[in-house]
Design a protein around this motif. Structure first.
Motif, PDB file in Angstrom:
ATOM      1  N   ARG A 194       0.842  -1.200   0.000  1.00 13.41           N
ATOM      2  CA  ARG A 194       0.000   0.000   0.000  1.00 13.41           C
ATOM      3  C   ARG A 194       0.876   1.249   0.000  1.00 13.41           C
ATOM      4  NH1 ARG A 194      -3.334   2.112   4.565  1.00 13.41           N
ATOM      5  NH2 ARG A 194      -2.501   0.360   5.749  1.00 13.41           N
ATOM      6  N   PRO A 195       0.543   2.260  -0.801  1.00  9.37           N
ATOM      7  CA  PRO A 195       1.331   3.495  -0.785  1.00  9.37           C
ATOM      8  C   PRO A 195       1.397   4.088   0.615  1.00  9.37           C
ATOM      9  CG  PRO A 195      -0.121   3.463  -2.687  1.00  9.37           C
ATOM     10  CD  PRO A 195      -0.502   2.287  -1.835  1.00  9.37           C
ATOM     11  N   PRO A 196       2.571   4.584   1.028  1.00  9.24           N
ATOM     12  CA  PRO A 196       2.760   5.005   2.413  1.00  9.24           C
ATOM     13  C   PRO A 196       2.281   6.431   2.681  1.00  9.24           C
ATOM     14  CG  PRO A 196       4.800   5.260   1.217  1.00  9.24           C
ATOM     15  CD  PRO A 196       3.813   4.649   0.248  1.00  9.24           C
ATOM     16  N   GLY A 197       2.233   6.765   3.978  1.00 12.83           N
ATOM     17  CA  GLY A 197       1.965   8.129   4.396  1.00 12.83           C
ATOM     18  C   GLY A 197       0.497   8.488   4.382  1.00 12.83           C
ATOM     19  N   LYS A 198       0.231   9.775   4.545  1.00 15.65           N
ATOM     20  CA  LYS A 198      -1.132  10.271   4.670  1.00 15.65           C
ATOM     21  C   LYS A 198      -1.891  10.287   3.349  1.00 15.65           C
ATOM     22  CE  LYS A 198      -0.187  13.185   8.710  1.00 15.65           C
ATOM     23  NZ  LYS A 198      -0.225  14.557   9.270  1.00 15.65           N
ATOM     24  N   ASP A 199      -1.155  10.395   2.233  1.00 14.47           N
ATOM     25  CA  ASP A 199      -1.825  10.491   0.935  1.00 14.47           C
ATOM     26  C   ASP A 199      -2.774   9.315   0.698  1.00 14.47           C
ATOM     27  OD1 ASP A 199       0.669  12.080   0.807  1.00 14.47           O
ATOM     28  OD2 ASP A 199       0.035  12.497  -1.236  1.00 14.47           O
ATOM     29  N   TRP A 200      -2.320   8.104   1.085  1.00  9.48           N
ATOM     30  CA  TRP A 200      -3.098   6.896   0.832  1.00  9.48           C
ATOM     31  C   TRP A 200      -3.470   6.181   2.121  1.00  9.48           C
ATOM     32  CZ3 TRP A 200      -4.684   4.066  -3.685  1.00  9.48           C
ATOM     33  CH2 TRP A 200      -4.614   4.825  -4.846  1.00  9.48           C
ATOM     34  N   ALA A 201      -3.512   6.923   3.229  1.00 14.55           N
ATOM     35  CA  ALA A 201      -3.970   6.325   4.485  1.00 14.55           C
ATOM     36  C   ALA A 201      -5.464   6.034   4.392  1.00 14.55           C
ATOM     37  CB  ALA A 201      -3.685   7.274   5.646  1.00 14.55           C
ATOM     38  N   HIS A 202      -5.920   5.065   5.173  1.00 18.49           N
ATOM     39  CA  HIS A 202      -7.340   4.731   5.193  1.00 18.49           C
ATOM     40  C   HIS A 202      -8.144   5.918   5.725  1.00 18.49           C
ATOM     41  CE1 HIS A 202      -6.925   0.610   4.008  1.00 18.49           C
ATOM     42  NE2 HIS A 202      -6.160   0.291   5.035  1.00 18.49           N
ATOM     43  N   GLN A 203      -9.091   6.375   4.929  1.00 14.94           N
ATOM     44  CA  GLN A 203      -9.944   7.488   5.334  1.00 14.94           C
ATOM     45  C   GLN A 203     -10.907   7.046   6.438  1.00 14.94           C
ATOM     46  OE1 GLN A 203     -11.676   9.590   1.834  1.00 14.94           O
ATOM     47  NE2 GLN A 203     -10.246   8.366   0.615  1.00 14.94           N
ATOM     48  N   ARG A 204     -11.099   7.930   7.408  1.00 16.89           N
ATOM     49  CA  ARG A 204     -12.088   7.712   8.466  1.00 16.89           C
ATOM     50  C   ARG A 204     -11.872   6.346   9.126  1.00 16.89           C
ATOM     51  NH1 ARG A 204     -17.473  10.197   5.500  1.00 16.89           N
ATOM     52  NH2 ARG A 204     -18.385   9.828   7.556  1.00 16.89           N
ATOM     53  N   TRP A 205     -10.605   6.076   9.427  1.00 20.99           N
ATOM     54  CA  TRP A 205     -10.188   4.770   9.927  1.00 20.99           C
ATOM     55  C   TRP A 205     -10.900   4.395  11.222  1.00 20.99           C
ATOM     56  CZ3 TRP A 205      -8.096   0.336   8.697  1.00 20.99           C
ATOM     57  CH2 TRP A 205      -7.466  -0.461   9.662  1.00 20.99           C
ATOM     58  N   GLU A 206     -10.905   5.305  12.175  1.00 18.26           N
ATOM     59  CA  GLU A 206     -11.517   4.999  13.465  1.00 18.26           C
ATOM     60  C   GLU A 206     -13.030   4.863  13.351  1.00 18.26           C
ATOM     61  OE1 GLU A 206     -10.001   4.135  16.122  1.00 18.26           O
ATOM     62  OE2 GLU A 206      -7.980   4.534  15.350  1.00 18.26           O
ATOM     63  N   GLU A 207     -13.630   5.675  12.491  1.00 18.21           N
ATOM     64  CA  GLU A 207     -15.087   5.636  12.326  1.00 18.21           C
ATOM     65  C   GLU A 207     -15.539   4.311  11.722  1.00 18.21           C
ATOM     66  OE1 GLU A 207     -18.643   8.201  10.106  1.00 18.21           O
ATOM     67  OE2 GLU A 207     -16.540   8.821   9.939  1.00 18.21           O
ATOM     68  N   PHE A 208     -14.780   3.803  10.766  1.00 17.90           N
ATOM     69  CA  PHE A 208     -15.104   2.536  10.117  1.00 17.90           C
ATOM     70  C   PHE A 208     -14.019   1.502  10.434  1.00 17.90           C
ATOM     71  CE2 PHE A 208     -17.104   5.761   7.315  1.00 17.90           C
ATOM     72  CZ  PHE A 208     -18.419   5.359   7.444  1.00 17.90           C
ATOM     73  N   TYR A 209     -13.663   1.420  11.698  1.00 21.36           N
ATOM     74  CA  TYR A 209     -12.620   0.494  12.116  1.00 21.36           C
ATOM     75  C   TYR A 209     -13.070  -0.944  11.832  1.00 21.36           C
ATOM     76  CZ  TYR A 209      -8.802  -1.416  14.902  1.00 21.36           C
ATOM     77  OH  TYR A 209      -7.673  -2.084  15.306  1.00 21.36           O
ATOM     78  N   PRO A 210     -12.206  -1.758  11.251  1.00 18.66           N
ATOM     79  CA  PRO A 210     -12.629  -3.114  10.856  1.00 18.66           C
ATOM     80  C   PRO A 210     -13.089  -3.957  12.044  1.00 18.66           C
ATOM     81  CG  PRO A 210     -10.549  -2.524   9.815  1.00 18.66           C
ATOM     82  CD  PRO A 210     -10.831  -1.458  10.826  1.00 18.66           C
ATOM     83  N   THR A 211     -14.228  -4.576  11.870  1.00 17.38           N
ATOM     84  CA  THR A 211     -14.751  -5.515  12.865  1.00 17.38           C
ATOM     85  C   THR A 211     -14.698  -6.956  12.368  1.00 17.38           C
ATOM     86  OG1 THR A 211     -17.001  -5.137  12.053  1.00 17.38           O
ATOM     87  CG2 THR A 211     -16.260  -3.789  13.902  1.00 17.38           C
ATOM     88  N   GLU A 212     -14.433  -7.135  11.089  1.00 17.61           N
ATOM     89  CA  GLU A 212     -14.257  -8.449  10.487  1.00 17.61           C
ATOM     90  C   GLU A 212     -13.029  -8.404   9.589  1.00 17.61           C
ATOM     91  OE1 GLU A 212     -15.955 -11.255  10.932  1.00 17.61           O
ATOM     92  OE2 GLU A 212     -17.408 -10.372  12.331  1.00 17.61           O
ATOM     93  N   TYR A 213     -12.450  -9.554   9.320  1.00 14.48           N
ATOM     94  CA  TYR A 213     -11.305  -9.589   8.418  1.00 14.48           C
ATOM     95  C   TYR A 213     -11.309 -10.897   7.647  1.00 14.48           C
ATOM     96  CZ  TYR A 213      -8.822 -12.934  11.376  1.00 14.48           C
ATOM     97  OH  TYR A 213      -8.452 -14.059  12.068  1.00 14.48           O
ATOM     98  N   THR A 214     -10.660 -10.854   6.495  1.00 16.84           N
ATOM     99  CA  THR A 214     -10.417 -12.078   5.744  1.00 16.84           C
ATOM    100  C   THR A 214      -9.038 -11.974   5.129  1.00 16.84           C
ATOM    101  OG1 THR A 214     -11.312 -13.609   4.095  1.00 16.84           O
ATOM    102  CG2 THR A 214     -11.401 -11.278   3.555  1.00 16.84           C
ATOM    103  N   ILE A 215      -8.391 -13.112   4.973  1.00 18.78           N
ATOM    104  CA  ILE A 215      -7.044 -13.177   4.419  1.00 18.78           C
ATOM    105  C   ILE A 215      -7.053 -14.157   3.258  1.00 18.78           C
ATOM    106  CG2 ILE A 215      -4.642 -13.820   4.872  1.00 18.78           C
ATOM    107  CD1 ILE A 215      -5.070 -13.058   7.776  1.00 18.78           C
ATOM    108  N   THR A 216      -6.422 -13.766   2.167  1.00 22.64           N
ATOM    109  CA  THR A 216      -6.322 -14.655   1.021  1.00 22.64           C
ATOM    110  C   THR A 216      -4.999 -14.403   0.324  1.00 22.64           C
ATOM    111  OG1 THR A 216      -7.454 -15.436  -0.982  1.00 22.64           O
ATOM    112  CG2 THR A 216      -7.444 -13.075  -0.600  1.00 22.64           C
ATOM    113  N   ALA A 217      -4.555 -15.382  -0.452  1.00 23.75           N
ATOM    114  CA  ALA A 217      -3.306 -15.257  -1.200  1.00 23.75           C
ATOM    115  C   ALA A 217      -3.558 -15.601  -2.656  1.00 23.75           C
ATOM    116  CB  ALA A 217      -2.234 -16.179  -0.621  1.00 23.75           C
ATOM    117  N   GLN A 218      -3.073 -14.730  -3.551  1.00 28.23           N
ATOM    118  CA  GLN A 218      -3.129 -15.043  -4.980  1.00 28.23           C
ATOM    119  C   GLN A 218      -1.979 -15.977  -5.288  1.00 28.23           C
ATOM    120  OE1 GLN A 218      -5.760 -13.281  -6.087  1.00 28.23           O
ATOM    121  NE2 GLN A 218      -5.913 -14.631  -7.837  1.00 28.23           N
ATOM    122  N   ALA A 219      -2.280 -17.146  -5.817  1.00 31.48           N
ATOM    123  CA  ALA A 219      -1.244 -18.164  -5.965  1.00 31.48           C
ATOM    124  C   ALA A 219      -1.537 -19.059  -7.156  1.00 31.48           C
ATOM    125  CB  ALA A 219      -1.157 -19.011  -4.688  1.00 31.48           C
ATOM    126  N   GLY A 220      -0.507 -19.791  -7.583  1.00 29.96           N
ATOM    127  CA  GLY A 220      -0.672 -20.773  -8.636  1.00 29.96           C
ATOM    128  C   GLY A 220      -1.618 -21.876  -8.207  1.00 29.96           C
TER     129      GLY A 220
END
Length: 676
Positions: A33-59
């Motif tokens: 992910r691009p670093p710093g404030k330019d590409w930081a997650h907007q409204r992070w605390e307001e929409f703080y993740p409550t669920e997550y999923t992990i996946t890998a693109q692979a052969g």
């Protein structure tokens, strides 16, 4: 996990990357992910993740069932349980080997058909490297962190002839902040991950139902109730997908397997048909789970594919007019069959092709039409259902989604029903025409009725008895003149009169042999893609009117990221009923009967800012290079956001530049519109 990208940890593959590519990386970041404030997650605390999923693109590899524990039904309930229609997921023999897999995906090999060869690891690059295609289930009110790992080969040459190992994941068409939209220039490298945060917020969050009191706006809470959210319930989305959006390589990467399905569940579309609360629309689904039942709710990813002389997936990288596969696959299977009960079903149809338009007909083995209702268009539940007595759907362009309901209770046990593609192509430029029901039904390619082997039957449905009770709604109750499913949001006359207008002309002007596809913006020069160039910049909160145009001889399915639009006119006329009741994110330009040379839409821009894109979803056109960048900006913003430039060593930024009309739009188009 945080608002800004992780640049402290190193790419765990750094040593191996240096060896294979002869590099000298010392500080390659773990996150792409691009670093710093330019590409930081907007409204992070307001929409703080409550669920997550992990996946890998692979052969691709044989499925080892490691995601079985994440299955909502656990292979135990109703049609997924023992004695259910779907409990035996695979039984076949190809003459030399036999396989029976019961109630699980474990052991499913990467084949398009039991009699076809195993696919090699670098022939397909899929989510987790497995079949069948993935389905992600999400709910409104549960912000999701989607961590996508890139586990593709380090060497770009290890691709069996096509596809690039850098990726960017676009959730089509999510109401997401730009940093999580899968921007085409925000790609990441093997060994890295990218944290996408999808807020699962309704459009209108900041201006409509801000006290979250409307029980129609929300998602299932898992206990029979509704978790209410802010926003406009009329903006509810149901059927989506996500796929690669790598700059210049979207077509081969998606074709190669970087595509997955996404069902969104809401107060209105709960996925539990016996939940009677005067909000839930009770679409065919099932009853065992509190939400997300899929016993009678089927996702169908339709796409044409080709393979080489060794039976490996094949793609022609030089077909810049558009690539066509030889055969239609459904959920990556060649001519599969599906068992159904004699009751109502919901089918979520996605055209996941590179360049192929489709016209899907449903008919019995005696070639009699199977009537059906369309209830959603581009994943958006319509105001009214639309009845197709002849069982033939409108033309479906690349990336368009049609949700339909079919009632199989009218058929006797053991009846066979077929999904048939009627639309013929000779090349990737545009559809050639439509075959009649009889010609398309019985091997039309072999009989000389078409030059296109992808025309004809591609899915067989076998009807079984049903001893249960069908609790699902009757779509006939929601046709025009009767009840509404989800009313369309309205644009006021004042909003339309004051809207900024923009004109986008899709064609070949100013093109070359290597970059033939261009877009003219507001009457300017035809330009190919440049991620540094901002062609349009609406202000957050604005309503705009966009005009899409194209000359003859080509078909262009135009996709606008982030927000759905409403079609105001097609070639100066009202849109047909199945588009009049819908919000859209794909707009069909061309001469085909359900397409138009000029389409005018109204669209809003709300909640989030940043860089998005608009492009032709014939992805060979997109890659060569019919795509433009547009930004949503803050009021009075004078300088556009910088452009990310990823590399193995991390993401740098360069300054962006703008077209002269990026703020003002097309004044002539506005004057003509208001005069009319």
């Amino acid at each position: 996990m945080g608002a800004q990208a992780n640049i402290a940890d190193h790419n765990p593959w750094q040593t191996r990357i240096n060896q294979i590519l002869n590099l000298n990386l010392t500080n390659a970041p773990a996150e792409g992910r691009p670093p710093g404030k330019d590409w930081a997650h907007q409204r992070w605390e307001e929409f703080y993740p409550t669920e997550y999923t992990i996946t890998a693109q692979a052969g691709v590899r044989t499925n080892n069932g490691f995601r079985n524990r994440f299955q909502h039904h656990e292979y135990k309930s109703k049609e997924f349980g023992e004695n259910g229609l779907y409990h035996s997921t695979l039984q076949w023999s190809n003459g030399s080997e036999a396989l029976t897999i019961t109630g699980t995906t474990e052991g499913i090999p990467p084949r398009f058909h039991p009699k076809m060869p195993l696919q090699e690891r670098n022939s397909l690059w899929t989510f987790d490297g497995t079949f069948p295609p993935k389905l992600l289930k999400m709910r409104y009110g549960e912000s999701l962190l989607f961590r996508h790992y890139n586990a593709l080969p380090i060497s770009p040459k290890a691709n069996n002839g096509f596809g690039l190992h850098t990726i960017s994941t676009h959730r089509h068409n999510g109401h997401n902040p730009a940093e999580s939209d899968g921007y085409t220039q925000a790609f990441f490298f093997p060994g890295q991950y990218f944290d996408y945060r999808w807020p699962m917020a309704l459009a209108g969050h900041d201006s409509i139902n801000i006290d979250a009191s409307d029980k129609r706006a929300g998602g299932p809470d898992g206990a029979g109730g509704i978790k209410k959210v802010q926003g406009d319930y009329r903006e509810t989305i149901s059927s989506q997908w996500f796929h690669d959006h790598m700059l210049d390589y979207t077509a081969p990467n998606v074709y190669k397997g970087n595509a997955a399905l996404l069902n969104i569940y809401s107060a209105l579309d709960r996925g539990k048909e016996d939940h009677y609360d005067k909000v839930n629309l009770r679409f065919p689904s099932g009853t065992d789970l509190d939400w997300g039942n899929r016993d009678y709710d089927i996702n169908l990813l339709m796409a044409d594919k080709a393979w080489d002389k060794n039976g490996q997936l094949f793609f022609n990288i030089f077909s810049v007019d558009g690539f066509l596969g030889d055969q239609m696959l459904v959920n990556w299977q060649y001519k599969p069959y599906l068992d159904v009960r004699a009751r109502k079903y919901r089918f979520r149809l996605l055209n996941g092709s590179v360049s192929r338009y489709m016209k899907v007909a449903v008919m019995t083995e005696d070639r009699e039409p199977v009537p059906l209702y369309m209830i959603a268009n581009d994943g958006n539940i319509m105001e009214h259902s639309v009845y197709f007595a002849n069982g033939v759907l409108p033309t479906q362009a690349i990336a368009e989604r049609y949700d339909i309901i079919i009632d199989f209770s009218q058929f006797e046990k053991d009846t066979k029903i077929y999904f048939v593609n009627l639309m013929e192509h000779k090349d990737g430029r545009e559809p050639e025409g439509t075959l009649g029901r009889n010609k398309a039904f019985n091997d039309p390619f072999k009989r000389g009725n078409t030059c296109d082997p992808a025309v004809g039957k591609f899915l067989e449905v076998r009807v079984h008895d049903y001893a249960g009770k069908d609790h699902s709604m009757n779509p006939a109750d929601y046709v025009k003149g009767k009840k509404k499913m989800i009313p369309l949001p309205k644009f006021t006359n004042k909003e339309l009169a004051n809207a900024t207008h923009r004109t986008f002309d899709f064609g070949r002007s100013s093109g070359t042999d290597t970059s033939p596809w261009t877009i003219k913006t507001d009457g300017g020069q035809g330009l190919t893609a440049d991620p540094r160039r901002v062609s349009a910049a609406p202000t957050v909160g604005d309503v705009e009117i966009w005009h899409f145009k194209s000359g003859g001889g080509w078909s262009h399915p135009i996709h606008v990221h982030f927000e759905e639009g409403q079609i105001l006119s097609k070639d100066g006329e009202n849109p047909p009923e199945w588009e009049r009741w819908a919000r859209k994110d794909i707009y069909r330009l061309g001469d085909e009967v359900n397409s138009s040379r000029e389409i005018t839409i109204a669209i809003r821009f709300r909640e989030f800012m940043g860089s998005y894109v608009e492009h032709c979803h014939n992805t060979q056109h997109e890659d060569h290079a019919q795509l433009l960048r547009w930004d949503i900006e803050n009021p009075n913003q004078a300088i556009p956001i910088r452009s990310p430039m990823p590399s193995w060593e991390g993401v740098k930024y360069v300054d962006s530049f703008t077209l002269p009309s990026y703020k003002t739009g097309d004044e002539d188009a506005k004057e003509d519109f208001n005069d009319d």
